[in-house]
Design a protein around this motif. Structure first.
Motif, PDB file in Angstrom:
ATOM      1  N   ALA A  73      31.090 -17.014  43.796  1.00 55.75           N
ATOM      2  CA  ALA A  73      32.340 -17.750  44.046  1.00 55.75           C
ATOM      3  C   ALA A  73      33.237 -17.000  45.020  1.00 55.75           C
ATOM      4  CB  ALA A  73      33.080 -17.983  42.732  1.00 55.75           C
ATOM      5  N   LYS A  74      33.270 -15.670  44.911  1.00 63.18           N
ATOM      6  CA  LYS A  74      34.147 -14.871  45.766  1.00 63.18           C
ATOM      7  C   LYS A  74      33.496 -14.439  47.068  1.00 63.18           C
ATOM      8  CE  LYS A  74      36.883 -11.668  44.579  1.00 63.18           C
ATOM      9  NZ  LYS A  74      38.242 -11.221  44.332  1.00 63.18           N
ATOM     10  N   GLY A  75      32.157 -14.526  47.145  1.00 66.84           N
ATOM     11  CA  GLY A  75      31.458 -13.946  48.293  1.00 66.84           C
ATOM     12  C   GLY A  75      31.658 -12.440  48.268  1.00 66.84           C
ATOM     13  N   ARG A  76      31.561 -11.859  47.065  1.00 65.03           N
ATOM     14  CA  ARG A  76      31.901 -10.437  46.876  1.00 65.03           C
ATOM     15  C   ARG A  76      30.661  -9.566  46.997  1.00 65.03           C
ATOM     16  NH1 ARG A  76      36.218  -7.991  43.569  1.00 65.03           N
ATOM     17  NH2 ARG A  76      35.541  -6.121  42.492  1.00 65.03           N
ATOM     18  N   PRO A  77      30.781  -8.402  47.693  1.00 65.96           N
ATOM     19  CA  PRO A  77      29.650  -7.476  47.772  1.00 65.96           C
ATOM     20  C   PRO A  77      29.217  -7.050  46.367  1.00 65.96           C
ATOM     21  CG  PRO A  77      31.472  -6.733  49.169  1.00 65.96           C
ATOM     22  CD  PRO A  77      31.978  -7.884  48.378  1.00 65.96           C
ATOM     23  N   PRO A 125      37.823 -10.328  38.611  1.00 71.75           N
ATOM     24  CA  PRO A 125      38.361  -9.812  39.861  1.00 71.75           C
ATOM     25  C   PRO A 125      39.579 -10.647  40.246  1.00 71.75           C
ATOM     26  CG  PRO A 125      36.532 -11.271  40.335  1.00 71.75           C
ATOM     27  CD  PRO A 125      36.682 -11.227  38.830  1.00 71.75           C
ATOM     28  N   SER A 126      40.346 -10.150  41.216  1.00 74.17           N
ATOM     29  CA  SER A 126      41.493 -10.913  41.700  1.00 74.17           C
ATOM     30  C   SER A 126      41.044 -12.276  42.216  1.00 74.17           C
ATOM     31  CB  SER A 126      42.182 -10.128  42.808  1.00 74.17           C
ATOM     32  OG  SER A 126      41.250  -9.769  43.807  1.00 74.17           O
ATOM     33  N   ALA A 127      41.961 -13.248  42.132  1.00 74.74           N
ATOM     34  CA  ALA A 127      41.634 -14.622  42.513  1.00 74.74           C
ATOM     35  C   ALA A 127      41.831 -14.821  44.010  1.00 74.74           C
ATOM     36  CB  ALA A 127      42.505 -15.596  41.715  1.00 74.74           C
ATOM     37  N   ASN A 128      40.749 -14.670  44.731  1.00 72.60           N
ATOM     38  CA  ASN A 128      40.735 -14.849  46.185  1.00 72.60           C
ATOM     39  C   ASN A 128      39.289 -14.792  46.645  1.00 72.60           C
ATOM     40  OD1 ASN A 128      41.504 -11.788  45.459  1.00 72.60           O
ATOM     41  ND2 ASN A 128      40.130 -11.781  47.229  1.00 72.60           N
ATOM     42  N   ILE A 129      39.004 -15.413  47.791  1.00 64.47           N
ATOM     43  CA  ILE A 129      37.712 -15.167  48.419  1.00 64.47           C
ATOM     44  C   ILE A 129      37.752 -13.734  48.922  1.00 64.47           C
ATOM     45  CG2 ILE A 129      36.336 -15.750  50.466  1.00 64.47           C
ATOM     46  CD1 ILE A 129      36.919 -18.644  49.956  1.00 64.47           C
ATOM     47  N   LYS A 134      37.186  -4.276  53.694  1.00 65.92           N
ATOM     48  CA  LYS A 134      38.361  -4.840  54.344  1.00 65.92           C
ATOM     49  C   LYS A 134      39.064  -5.772  53.355  1.00 65.92           C
ATOM     50  CE  LYS A 134      39.491  -7.483  58.431  1.00 65.92           C
ATOM     51  NZ  LYS A 134      40.105  -6.885  59.580  1.00 65.92           N
ATOM     52  N   HIS A 135      40.394  -5.756  53.390  1.00 67.93           N
ATOM     53  CA  HIS A 135      41.145  -6.459  52.359  1.00 67.93           C
ATOM     54  C   HIS A 135      42.396  -7.099  52.920  1.00 67.93           C
ATOM     55  CE1 HIS A 135      39.324  -4.573  48.685  1.00 67.93           C
ATOM     56  NE2 HIS A 135      39.725  -5.725  48.211  1.00 67.93           N
ATOM     57  N   TYR A 136      42.793  -8.174  52.338  1.00 67.33           N
ATOM     58  CA  TYR A 136      44.147  -8.725  52.464  1.00 67.33           C
ATOM     59  C   TYR A 136      44.547  -9.163  53.868  1.00 67.33           C
ATOM     60  CZ  TYR A 136      44.327  -5.539  48.394  1.00 67.33           C
ATOM     61  OH  TYR A 136      44.067  -4.848  47.252  1.00 67.33           O
ATOM     62  N   PRO A 192      43.989 -12.034  50.719  1.00 70.67           N
ATOM     63  CA  PRO A 192      44.980 -11.490  49.778  1.00 70.67           C
ATOM     64  C   PRO A 192      44.792 -12.090  48.377  1.00 70.67           C
ATOM     65  CG  PRO A 192      46.034 -12.248  51.813  1.00 70.67           C
ATOM     66  CD  PRO A 192      44.624 -12.739  51.859  1.00 70.67           C
ATOM     67  N   SER A 193      45.075 -11.292  47.346  1.00 67.97           N
ATOM     68  CA  SER A 193      44.951 -11.769  45.966  1.00 67.97           C
ATOM     69  C   SER A 193      45.972 -12.880  45.708  1.00 67.97           C
ATOM     70  CB  SER A 193      45.219 -10.617  45.005  1.00 67.97           C
ATOM     71  OG  SER A 193      44.378  -9.530  45.298  1.00 67.97           O
ATOM     72  N   GLY A 194      45.607 -13.817  44.813  1.00 69.62           N
ATOM     73  CA  GLY A 194      46.491 -14.951  44.521  1.00 69.62           C
ATOM     74  C   GLY A 194      47.529 -14.587  43.472  1.00 69.62           C
ATOM     75  N   VAL A 238      51.184  -7.033  42.766  1.00 75.66           N
ATOM     76  CA  VAL A 238      50.033  -6.262  43.258  1.00 75.66           C
ATOM     77  C   VAL A 238      49.135  -5.936  42.061  1.00 75.66           C
ATOM     78  CG1 VAL A 238      51.190  -5.281  45.274  1.00 75.66           C
ATOM     79  CG2 VAL A 238      51.227  -4.017  43.110  1.00 75.66           C
ATOM     80  N   GLU A 239      47.847  -5.693  42.340  1.00 71.92           N
ATOM     81  CA  GLU A 239      46.875  -5.502  41.270  1.00 71.92           C
ATOM     82  C   GLU A 239      47.131  -4.186  40.516  1.00 71.92           C
ATOM     83  OE1 GLU A 239      46.224  -5.524  44.481  1.00 71.92           O
ATOM     84  OE2 GLU A 239      44.732  -7.019  45.036  1.00 71.92           O
ATOM     85  N   SER A 240      46.452  -4.055  39.368  1.00 72.29           N
ATOM     86  CA  SER A 240      46.666  -2.912  38.480  1.00 72.29           C
ATOM     87  C   SER A 240      46.351  -1.577  39.153  1.00 72.29           C
ATOM     88  CB  SER A 240      45.774  -3.065  37.248  1.00 72.29           C
ATOM     89  OG  SER A 240      44.407  -3.059  37.623  1.00 72.29           O
TER      90      SER A 240
HETATM   91 MG    MG Z   1      40.564  -7.907  44.615  1.00 73.95          MG
END
Ligand code: MG
Ligand code: TXA
Length: 340
Positions: A55-59, A142-146, A235-237, A150-152, A179-181
């Motif tokens: 769903a996230k396309g996460r590594p 995980p954070s809600a984002n592809i 890479k992020h955000y 940026p995290s939702g 911001v995340e934990s």
């Molecule tokens: Mg995240």
């Protein structure tokens, strides 16, 4: 299309029964926490976890944080807790803190990105807490984002991005922290901050803990470098618009430096009190708490404003400011000018 449950204005634990059934059936449930929204699934169900990564396309080597609703649940999934780790849980759980601990066999390697450790967090948000409790299983989220986005921090920002990728969406309004934990790991009795957040180095030091901030928090990571937190490699955000950060502890010096770079195709994102100094500016708030709360929503909506360049005012990399700068330097691909 996901099923949508609106809990913005009224909430009762019973309303989460259906969502908890979705979790037990191995489905994906988007839910609020006090930091950012998460895409949750049963942490012990390999199929369900596989679907989070898709769903996230996460590594696949980027481990998920496992969320619990009680200390008993921690001991169900963690091999060993040292005295110092126990004292940290006593002081900071529930809250925006993730502690990396050795995992038990019951936690599948797909959840931990192949690692023998698992990041554990007990959220304070009542919806998150009750969802875990009713589901009667730890929830990986995980954070809600592809991946890379940026995290939702509110449903409006992420609805189009994730509606077709999850099974159920719980709208709990704006998340509080933004911001995340904080992610930590205790090594040789010292707290290593792998990702800064609302719980700061200074918060730990107040209790007498020794704290090390991992160098990758603000520095760039090379792709082949071994890191304690795999998430730091990626890479992020980043918005699509080119971004840079300019910072000085001297407010006037910072304003003047930014004004020199301003042009009619540039947007400045700055403290509320500084908006009037620039030609095109929007505010991300005044206090660090406000900036943290608003940051991801600003990053998500910036491309729609259609500028060629976005210049961010930086903040001091201390306290919650370190978490803000950690996200900003990544969003701006380390395009950061520090005038101090
Ligand atoms: Mg995240
Ligand atoms: O506030 C938060 O932490 C949110 C909400 C939903 O709880 N979750 C979140 O998850 O930000 P995610 O997956 O976007 O970020 C998790 C970070 C990644 O950088 C990952 O590398 C690190 O935590 N992490 C997770 N487990 C780890 C482990 N076993 N060892 C080292 N780092 C770990």
């Amino acid at each position: 299309m996901a099923k949508l449950l609106d809990l913005k204005n009224n909430y009762d634990k019973d309303m989460l029964k259906e969502a908890s059934e979705y979790i037990r059936e191995g489905k994906l449930v988007l839910f609020p926490t006090e930091t950012v929204y998460g895409i949750g699934a049963n942490a012990l169900n390999e199929e369900a976890i596989k679907n989070i990564f898709i769903a996230k396309g996460r590594p696949q080597d980027d481990p998920l944080i496992v969320h619990v609703s009680s200390i008993d649940m921690v001991y169900d999934i963690v091999e060993k807790v040292t005295d110092i780790e126990k004292s940290l849980m006593d002081k900071f759980f529930p809250g925006p803190l993730t502690i990396v601990l050795p995992k038990k066999e019951i936690v599948p390697y797909i959840t931990t990105g192949g690692l023998d450790t698992v990041g554990i967090r007990m959220p304070e948000n009542i919806i998150a807490h009750d969802l875990i409790e009713l589901s009667n299983t730890p929830i990986a989220a995980p954070s809600a984002n592809i991946s890379g986005r940026p995290s939702g921090t509110n449903i409006k920002d992420i609805f189009n991005e994730l509606n077709d990728r999850v099974d159920y969406i719980i709208d709990g309004g704006d998340t509080f922290v933004g911001v995340e934990s904080t992610v930590i790991r205790v090594i040789d009795g010292k707290i290593n901050i792998l990702r800064p957040g609302k719980i700061t180095k200074e918060d730990f030091e107040k209790f007498g803990y020794e704290v090390i901030i991992d160098k990758h928090v603000l520095e760039e990571t090379k792709m082949d470098e071994v890191v304690l937190s795999p998430g730091m490699k990626y890479k992020h955000y980043a918005p699509n618009t080119k971004c840079k950060i300019i910072y000085s502890s001297d407010n006037n010096k910072m304003i003047n430096a930014i004004k020199k770079e301003e042009n009619e195709r540039a947007l400045v994102v700055c403290k509320k009190d500084n908006v009037s100094y620039y030609n095109n500016a929007i505010s991300y708030g005044n206090t660090l708490e406000e900036i943290s709360h608003n940051l991801f929503s600003v990053l998500r909506n910036i491309d729609d404003l259609d500028y060629d360049l976005v210049i961010f005012e930086g903040v001091e990399s201390k306290g919650l400011g370190l978490a803000i700068m950690n996200r900003l330097v990544r969003a701006c691909s380390h395009n950061y000018i520090n005038l101090d």
